[in-house]
Scaffold this motif. Structure first.
Motif, PDB file in Angstrom:
ATOM      1  N   ASP A  92      -7.210  -1.460  -3.770  1.00 53.08           N
ATOM      2  CA  ASP A  92      -5.851  -1.497  -4.321  1.00 53.08           C
ATOM      3  C   ASP A  92      -5.349  -2.938  -4.394  1.00 53.08           C
ATOM      4  O   ASP A  92      -4.736  -3.348  -5.389  1.00 53.08           O
ATOM      5  N   ALA A  93      -5.594  -3.696  -3.320  1.00 57.80           N
ATOM      6  CA  ALA A  93      -5.154  -5.087  -3.282  1.00 57.80           C
ATOM      7  C   ALA A  93      -5.861  -5.906  -4.350  1.00 57.80           C
ATOM      8  O   ALA A  93      -5.244  -6.728  -5.044  1.00 57.80           O
ATOM      9  N   SER A 120      -7.696   0.443   0.483  1.00 61.66           N
ATOM     10  CA  SER A 120      -6.615  -0.549   0.495  1.00 61.66           C
ATOM     11  C   SER A 120      -7.088  -1.872  -0.072  1.00 61.66           C
ATOM     12  O   SER A 120      -6.358  -2.551  -0.813  1.00 61.66           O
ATOM     13  N   GLY A 155      -1.871 -12.135  -2.675  1.00 65.12           N
ATOM     14  CA  GLY A 155      -1.902 -10.935  -1.854  1.00 65.12           C
ATOM     15  C   GLY A 155      -2.540 -11.187  -0.509  1.00 65.12           C
ATOM     16  O   GLY A 155      -3.178 -12.222  -0.277  1.00 65.12           O
ATOM     17  N   SER A 188       1.670  -9.078  -6.884  1.00 62.99           N
ATOM     18  CA  SER A 188       1.591  -9.365  -5.455  1.00 62.99           C
ATOM     19  C   SER A 188       1.225  -8.106  -4.685  1.00 62.99           C
ATOM     20  O   SER A 188       1.523  -6.998  -5.121  1.00 62.99           O
ATOM     21  N   TYR A 189       0.591  -8.303  -3.533  1.00 59.00           N
ATOM     22  CA  TYR A 189       0.210  -7.163  -2.704  1.00 59.00           C
ATOM     23  C   TYR A 189       0.342  -7.529  -1.229  1.00 59.00           C
ATOM     24  O   TYR A 189      -0.200  -8.531  -0.771  1.00 59.00           O
ATOM     25  N   LEU A 190       1.069  -6.707  -0.492  1.00 62.44           N
ATOM     26  CA  LEU A 190       1.128  -6.771   0.962  1.00 62.44           C
ATOM     27  C   LEU A 190       1.193  -5.354   1.500  1.00 62.44           C
ATOM     28  O   LEU A 190       1.860  -4.502   0.904  1.00 62.44           O
ATOM     29  N   VAL A 232      -4.457  -8.786   2.816  1.00 59.38           N
ATOM     30  CA  VAL A 232      -4.885  -7.500   3.353  1.00 59.38           C
ATOM     31  C   VAL A 232      -5.619  -7.740   4.670  1.00 59.38           C
ATOM     32  O   VAL A 232      -6.311  -8.756   4.818  1.00 59.38           O
ATOM     33  N   SER A 237       0.837  -1.187   0.000  1.00 63.47           N
ATOM     34  CA  SER A 237       0.000   0.000   0.000  1.00 63.47           C
ATOM     35  C   SER A 237       0.872   1.238   0.000  1.00 63.47           C
ATOM     36  O   SER A 237       1.727   1.436   0.839  1.00 63.47           O
ATOM     37  N   ALA A 278       2.862   0.349  -4.370  1.00 57.40           N
ATOM     38  CA  ALA A 278       2.545  -0.525  -5.487  1.00 57.40           C
ATOM     39  C   ALA A 278       2.854   0.163  -6.813  1.00 57.40           C
ATOM     40  O   ALA A 278       2.925   1.388  -6.908  1.00 57.40           O
ATOM     41  N   LEU A 281      -6.618 -13.532  -3.125  1.00 55.52           N
ATOM     42  CA  LEU A 281      -6.339 -12.490  -2.140  1.00 55.52           C
ATOM     43  C   LEU A 281      -6.857 -12.970  -0.797  1.00 55.52           C
ATOM     44  O   LEU A 281      -8.037 -13.299  -0.665  1.00 55.52           O
TER      45      LEU A 281
END
Length: 233
Positions: free
Chosen positions: A136-137, A133, A123, A146-148, A125, A10, A13, A102
């Motif tokens: 976004d994820a 957020s 990902g 990937s998202y963290l 969240v 966050s 990205a 996710l």
């Protein structure tokens, strides 16, 4: 585990592409109706045409098998089933290796987050994150990134360096599930039923947990397990 730059975070990205894809459909898995409703509204706000829902891992796997949604958003904990969301992630990825998943949770333990990624989620969240957020994820995972959250990404990246000082990092996903269920006060036979194992496998796994965590008694293991169960409840 690779270093933090592997993950989109966050605020850090990659900028969204002009041609960023939107999932044509989405499967949301959670055992709380209010949570399901909230995430459905967010998904619809993101322009997703079809949102499928499931309230347990059996229903979720069946829904995935039937609809093959572009993205799966799943909680990790389902009532008294410990971290059964991890097994759902593994099963979906075994069925569809390219599945984009996710994971959601109320806890932020980097050991558990690392397990989520190892099982195949793209990902993660936290549930109390702002709606922006989550969106976004969802966008990142939909587009194969990937998202963290940044702080968690750093903690996960540091796990390898401190693994010797954090014995929980050396547990398998199954051992983590058993540990959480022990912490919830579940007897061996009930743990075996929940995780579809035989009784002896649970007994052996518990003995392995005591060895890996270097505890001399079941009471000490229960203390560790209770703390872990509280982190994922």
């Amino acid at each position: 585990m690779s270093a933090a730059p592997r993950f989109a975070a966050s605020g850090l990205a990659e900028p969204p592409s002009r041609h960023a894809a939107r999932p044509r459909d989405l499967l949301i898995v959670d055992d709380h109706p209010i949570v399901l409703h909230g995430f459905r509204l967010l998904a619809e706000e993101a322009g997703i045409a079809r949102v499928h829902e499931a309230r347990d891992i059996v229903g979720a796997y069946r829904a995935f098998h039937r609809h093959r949604p572009a993205v799966v958003v799943t909680d990790l904990s389902f009532r008294d089933d410990g971290l059964s969301g991890l097994s759902l992630i593994r099963r979906i990825r075994a069925l569809e290796p390219e599945a984009r998943i996710l994971a959601l949770s109320m806890h932020r333990d980097p050991v558990i987050v690392a397990r989520v990624l190892d099982c195949g989620a793209l990902g993660f969240v936290v549930k109390d994150a702002p709606a922006a957020s989550f969106l976004d994820a969802l966008e990142a995972v939909t587009n194969g990134r990937s998202y963290l959250p940044h702080a968690i990404a750093i903690e996960v990246a540091m796990l390898n360096a401190g693994a010797r000082d954090r014995p929980l990092a050396n547990l398998s996903s199954r051992e983590m599930q058993i540990l959480v269920l022990i912490g919830k006060g579940k007897p061996y036979d009930e743990i075996a039923e929940i995780l579809t194992l035989n009784y002896r496998s649970v007994v052996n796994a518990t003995a392995a947990l005591r060895c890996k965590l270097a505890v001399g008694s079941m009471a000490e293991l229960m203390q560790i397990a209770a703390a872990q169960a509280g982190a994922v409840s």
